[in-house]
Design a protein around this motif. Structure first.
Motif, PDB file in Angstrom:
ATOM      1  N   PHE A  28     -11.752 111.881  87.528  1.00 49.09           N
ATOM      2  CA  PHE A  28     -10.967 111.543  88.718  1.00 49.09           C
ATOM      3  C   PHE A  28     -10.543 110.075  88.728  1.00 49.09           C
ATOM      4  O   PHE A  28      -9.407 109.742  89.022  1.00 49.09           O
ATOM      5  N   TRP A  29     -11.479 109.188  88.388  1.00 46.41           N
ATOM      6  CA  TRP A  29     -11.217 107.747  88.505  1.00 46.41           C
ATOM      7  C   TRP A  29     -10.595 107.226  87.216  1.00 46.41           C
ATOM      8  O   TRP A  29     -11.221 107.206  86.169  1.00 46.41           O
ATOM      9  N   THR A  30      -9.341 106.796  87.296  1.00 42.52           N
ATOM     10  CA  THR A  30      -8.625 106.328  86.101  1.00 42.52           C
ATOM     11  C   THR A  30      -8.174 104.880  86.230  1.00 42.52           C
ATOM     12  O   THR A  30      -7.367 104.405  85.432  1.00 42.52           O
ATOM     13  N   PHE A  31      -8.693 104.192  87.235  1.00 40.53           N
ATOM     14  CA  PHE A  31      -8.264 102.811  87.479  1.00 40.53           C
ATOM     15  C   PHE A  31      -9.003 101.844  86.553  1.00 40.53           C
ATOM     16  O   PHE A  31     -10.019 102.180  85.951  1.00 40.53           O
ATOM     17  N   SER A  32      -8.511 100.633  86.471  1.00 41.93           N
ATOM     18  CA  SER A  32      -9.084  99.625  85.584  1.00 41.93           C
ATOM     19  C   SER A  32     -10.426  99.131  86.119  1.00 41.93           C
ATOM     20  O   SER A  32     -10.784  99.360  87.275  1.00 41.93           O
ATOM     21  N   PHE A  33     -11.155  98.404  85.256  1.00 45.49           N
ATOM     22  CA  PHE A  33     -12.441  97.841  85.656  1.00 45.49           C
ATOM     23  C   PHE A  33     -12.274  96.859  86.823  1.00 45.49           C
ATOM     24  O   PHE A  33     -13.109  96.801  87.722  1.00 45.49           O
ATOM     25  N   LYS A  34     -11.183  96.116  86.798  1.00 43.82           N
ATOM     26  CA  LYS A  34     -10.930  95.133  87.846  1.00 43.82           C
ATOM     27  C   LYS A  34     -10.789  95.812  89.209  1.00 43.82           C
ATOM     28  O   LYS A  34     -11.390  95.389  90.203  1.00 43.82           O
ATOM     29  N   GLU A  35     -10.018  96.897  89.238  1.00 46.08           N
ATOM     30  CA  GLU A  35      -9.814  97.632  90.489  1.00 46.08           C
ATOM     31  C   GLU A  35     -11.107  98.297  90.950  1.00 46.08           C
ATOM     32  O   GLU A  35     -11.394  98.374  92.153  1.00 46.08           O
ATOM     33  N   ILE A  37     -14.235  97.211  90.385  1.00 51.76           N
ATOM     34  CA  ILE A  37     -15.120  96.169  90.932  1.00 51.76           C
ATOM     35  C   ILE A  37     -14.662  95.751  92.327  1.00 51.76           C
ATOM     36  O   ILE A  37     -15.476  95.564  93.240  1.00 51.76           O
ATOM     37  N   LEU A  38     -13.339  95.634  92.528  1.00 50.67           N
ATOM     38  CA  LEU A  38     -12.804  95.266  93.849  1.00 50.67           C
ATOM     39  C   LEU A  38     -13.192  96.303  94.901  1.00 50.67           C
ATOM     40  O   LEU A  38     -13.562  95.950  96.033  1.00 50.67           O
ATOM     41  N   LEU A  39     -13.116  97.584  94.542  1.00 50.25           N
ATOM     42  CA  LEU A  39     -13.489  98.645  95.486  1.00 50.25           C
ATOM     43  C   LEU A  39     -14.969  98.554  95.848  1.00 50.25           C
ATOM     44  O   LEU A  39     -15.340  98.659  97.025  1.00 50.25           O
ATOM     45  N   LEU A  40     -15.832  98.336  94.826  1.00 52.07           N
ATOM     46  CA  LEU A  40     -17.269  98.253  95.076  1.00 52.07           C
ATOM     47  C   LEU A  40     -17.610  97.043  95.943  1.00 52.07           C
ATOM     48  O   LEU A  40     -18.460  97.130  96.838  1.00 52.07           O
ATOM     49  N   VAL A  41     -16.952  95.911  95.684  1.00 49.35           N
ATOM     50  CA  VAL A  41     -17.172  94.705  96.498  1.00 49.35           C
ATOM     51  C   VAL A  41     -16.721  94.957  97.938  1.00 49.35           C
ATOM     52  O   VAL A  41     -17.412  94.588  98.901  1.00 49.35           O
ATOM     53  N   PHE A  42     -15.573  95.599  98.073  1.00 46.33           N
ATOM     54  CA  PHE A  42     -15.021  95.910  99.398  1.00 46.33           C
ATOM     55  C   PHE A  42     -15.988  96.799 100.190  1.00 46.33           C
ATOM     56  O   PHE A  42     -16.279  96.531 101.362  1.00 46.33           O
ATOM     57  N   LEU A  43     -16.514  97.850  99.577  1.00 47.00           N
ATOM     58  CA  LEU A  43     -17.462  98.749 100.247  1.00 47.00           C
ATOM     59  C   LEU A  43     -18.773  98.031 100.576  1.00 47.00           C
ATOM     60  O   LEU A  43     -19.369  98.264 101.633  1.00 47.00           O
ATOM     61  N   ALA A  60     -22.358 103.375 103.020  1.00 52.32           N
ATOM     62  CA  ALA A  60     -23.367 103.124 101.976  1.00 52.32           C
ATOM     63  C   ALA A  60     -23.438 104.292 100.994  1.00 52.32           C
ATOM     64  O   ALA A  60     -23.520 104.097  99.775  1.00 52.32           O
ATOM     65  N   PHE A  61     -23.364 105.508 101.528  1.00 54.88           N
ATOM     66  CA  PHE A  61     -23.367 106.689 100.658  1.00 54.88           C
ATOM     67  C   PHE A  61     -22.108 106.722  99.794  1.00 54.88           C
ATOM     68  O   PHE A  61     -22.159 107.053  98.606  1.00 54.88           O
ATOM     69  N   ALA A  62     -20.973 106.364 100.406  1.00 55.75           N
ATOM     70  CA  ALA A  62     -19.717 106.300  99.645  1.00 55.75           C
ATOM     71  C   ALA A  62     -19.808 105.242  98.548  1.00 55.75           C
ATOM     72  O   ALA A  62     -19.321 105.435  97.428  1.00 55.75           O
ATOM     73  N   LEU A  63     -20.453 104.109  98.869  1.00 60.32           N
ATOM     74  CA  LEU A  63     -20.632 103.037  97.889  1.00 60.32           C
ATOM     75  C   LEU A  63     -21.400 103.538  96.668  1.00 60.32           C
ATOM     76  O   LEU A  63     -20.978 103.305  95.523  1.00 60.32           O
ATOM     77  N   PHE A  64     -22.514 104.243  96.902  1.00 56.10           N
ATOM     78  CA  PHE A  64     -23.315 104.703  95.771  1.00 56.10           C
ATOM     79  C   PHE A  64     -22.665 105.878  95.039  1.00 56.10           C
ATOM     80  O   PHE A  64     -22.881 106.060  93.844  1.00 56.10           O
ATOM     81  N   PHE A  65     -21.836 106.640  95.750  1.00 53.99           N
ATOM     82  CA  PHE A  65     -21.037 107.667  95.084  1.00 53.99           C
ATOM     83  C   PHE A  65     -20.089 107.010  94.083  1.00 53.99           C
ATOM     84  O   PHE A  65     -19.970 107.442  92.936  1.00 53.99           O
TER      85      PHE A  65
END
Length: 672
Positions: A28-35, A37-43, A60-65
């Motif tokens: 499902f996830w095809t985005f770059s490493f940069k994108e 990391i940004l999502l994880l930082v945002f969450l 928090a559950f979404a973050l660990f997913f």
């Protein structure tokens, strides 16, 4: 148990596992490493700043997913610009570095090898390297580097239904190609590069050479290598089969059992350190260091690293002497391992190890409390008995799902061998140290070898009690999950009884019955025609309900041993296999199927647009056959010469007729 379920990392592990599975199976996830990391930082920021507890928990559950998803992406070499496939050209040369020595096949020595350079570009990625046996005078070792021109091949998926999917197995380890070569086709480079795995292999080879000087028998040395050095390559198929049938195969793999015993021994020996200042801390540091030294000696294989990581967490937790430390250490180690190596989740050994520990943590104490033996020796065996039963509760459905058998005498094996396993491990370490120092007396080596032989003889005797080995038991993935629901709710009821828990438990029984009846009905109604693949032979099967009718040219002994039929029969719950002859025509539902064998007869009156199955390399003009009977599809099985198949394939391409060769596309299955 309630405290364990309230332990926050357990919830994180569950959502991390869901993320790992979702990404692995859907990509499902095809985005770059940069994108990513940004999502994880945002969450993460959202979790910290949001005050609403319900919303914060959800995020928090979404973050660990997404941590589970991102860990899969990060561990997939194909997502990196330096992946070897991006640089391979027709005349490229590559440099391989041996990473792991595998169990050899009948014709090839096998290795895991990393492609560290393509032409002048540094690369990453692992392949399966196959080197022809009769062309290798000396085996390669870890860290050896080879220069060659590669012809990489895709890994072959299973060619018959329900066979072991070696391609999928290697894909979960990050291996997507294989390479076949001979000694004359590669150059061994002089390299001083040394990895941790290479140093471990050299040290282990030194141990093996020192042991070989003391005249251990072949099976004795093979078991010593497995028990203490984590190397199972030299164990014969017969001996492995004996340990499997006796329910003692875990003894031959350095795993949680061995590391746990070593931890107990070290804790006992180092207990006096607790009396000095900072003694607990010093003791823990020494234990952790020695555990990882053992992992280093045992080759740092995945199973060893997993076990040592788990017991490292446990050793640290024990130093705090807090309640439920074992359970919390178990969850923490699981979380840490999946964070670093998410593909461990799909490893059978990983699944069995953690389910066994879960079974022990959740049920052993309650079972043990049912009886309090007065004598210490009886109490010891009662503890061992409850631990074995608890572990078996945790792994039984999964074990049957993977291996289709249940060793009824596993208790006998464990109750006899495990009490002495600590002494065997200590004795083995002593033998290794003395042999390296060239101080090992032959009588001690003979005595230790005799102990190993006695263990092998006992396991062999247990394995030959065929009436206690329940074989050919097959369950589906859904049925296995329903059994785990039953076990989980049963444990839930067992720990603290209530009417509500009883209702849940009874519902789980209804679910098992429902899944069983539904699947049984599906098997009874199933109807299909199969052209199996077997090189140089022809096997056609017509399945009607629980009966399988076979037309083949195997002799009776070969038919009994034929794995393609065996796997299909077990997995599909076939009750009866009958031999038949389809002659040269099969009527299947509304389809006409024409069998063209070596006689080359195909002119049947009134036959329109049949499916044609070519067997035994018939000498026919395929173009004329196509124009005469206008087949809808042409199938060639494994009994045909490859030169004929290539010619037919080209003809079908020219005439725009679908062509299916079982050696390339696998068994041809026609369903009703």
């Amino acid at each position: 148990m309630k405290r364990l379920f309230n332990y926050l990392p357990l919830h994180f592990v569950v959502f991390g596992i869901l993320g790992i599975c979702f990404q692995f199976f859907t990509h499902f996830w095809t985005f770059s490493f940069k994108e990513t990391i940004l999502l994880l930082v945002f969450l993460s920021i959202f979790v910290l700043v949001i005050k609403n507890n319900v919303l914060r928990t959800f995020i928090a559950f979404a973050l660990f997913f997404f941590i589970g998803i991102s860990s899969v992406c990060i561990n997939d070499d194909r997502n990196y610009d330096s992946f070897y496939e991006h640089y391979l050209k027709e005349n490229s040369t590559i440099i391989l570095q041996i990473h792991k020595v595998l169990k050899p096949g009948n014709y090839y020595q096998k290795y895991e090898a990393k492609i560290i350079k393509v032409d002048d570009k540094k690369t990453k990625g692992t392949i399966l390297l196959n080197i022809k046996k009769d062309s290798v005078s000396a085996y390669l070792t870890v860290d050896n580097q080879l220069l060659l021109k590669p012809v990489l091949k895709e890994l072959i998926p299973p060619l018959n239904p329900h066979q072991f999917n070696y391609k999928a197995y290697l894909a979960k380890q990050g291996i997507y190609h294989q390479l076949f070569t001979e000694k004359e086709q590669f150059l061994k480079l002089n390299s001083n590069t040394a990895t941790l795995f290479g140093l471990s292999a050299r040290f282990r080879n030194q141990i093996q050479k020192s042991l070989q000087k003391h005249n251990f028998k072949k099976n004795e040395l093979a078991v010593i290598n497995a028990l203490l050095l984590g190397q199972r390559q030299d164990i014969s198929k017969e001996l492995i089969s004996d340990y499997q049938k006796a329910g003692a195969i875990h003894i031959l793999a350095v795993s949680g059992l061995h590391v746990g015993i070593i931890l107990l021994i070290l804790s006992f020996l180092l207990k006096p350190l607790e009396k000095i200042k900072y003694g607990k801390l010093i003791k823990t540091i020494i234990i952790v260091f020695l555990l990882w030294m053992f992992a280093f000696i045992a080759g740092l294989s995945a199973s060893v690293v997993r076990a040592v990581t788990m017991f490292t967490f446990l050793a640290i937790g024990m130093s705090f002497r807090k309640k439920n430390v074992i359970a919390f250490s178990f969850i923490s180690s699981l979380f840490f391992l999946l964070l670093i190596k998410p593909m461990f989740l799909f490893d059978v050994g990983f699944q069995l190890s953690y389910l066994a520990v879960f079974g022990i943590l959740s049920t052993q104490a309650k079972m043990y409390s049912l009886w309090k033996p007065k004598f210490k020796i009886v109490d010891f065996f009662w503890q061992l008995f409850t631990v074995s039963i608890a572990a078996q509760i945790g792994i039984l459905p999964l074990s049957i799902y993977y291996f289709q058998q249940f060793p009824g005498l596993f208790l006998a094996s464990n109750l006899v061998i495990i009490p002495f396993l600590g002494a065997i491990l200590i004795g083995g370490v002593l033998v290794i140290i003395l042999s390296l120092l060239k101080l090992l007396p032959q009588f001690l080596a003979d005595f230790y070898g005799t102990i190993i032989s006695w263990m092998n003889i006992f396991v062999s005797w247990v394995s030959h009690q065929e009436e206690f080995l329940f074989k050919e038991i097959s369950i589906s993935f859904v049925f296995m999950l329903s059994w785990y629901l039953f076990i989980f709710l049963g444990i839930y009821l067992f720990t603290k009884r209530s009417s509500k828990k009883l209702i849940y438990f009874l519902i789980s029984i209804l679910i098992i019955q429902g899944v069983f009846l539904l699947e049984r009905n599906q098997y009874k109604e199933k109807d299909e025609l199969i052209v199996f693949h077997k090189s140089r032979f022809s096997i056609l099967g017509k399945r009607t309900g629980e009966k399988l009718f076979l037309d083949h040219n195997l002799d009776s002994l070969m038919l009994l041993k034929e794995n393609s039929i065996k796997y299909y029969r077990i997995k599909e719950k076939i009750a009866e296999v009958k031999e038949t002859s389809f002659k040269n025509f099969i009527k299947y539902t509304d389809k006409n199927i024409l069998l063209v064998d070596s006689l080359g007869v195909y002119n049947l009156s009134g036959l329109k647009n049949p499916i044609v199955i070519l067997q035994y390399s018939p000498k026919i003009n395929l173009t004329r056959l196509i124009k005469t009977i206008k087949p809808s599809e042409i199938i060639a099985d494994g009994s045909n010469y490859k030169s004929s198949v290539i010619r037919w394939k080209n003809t079908c391409k020219k005439e725009k007729i679908s062509f299916h060769y079982t050696a390339e596309k696998g068994a041809f299955i026609l369903k009703n």
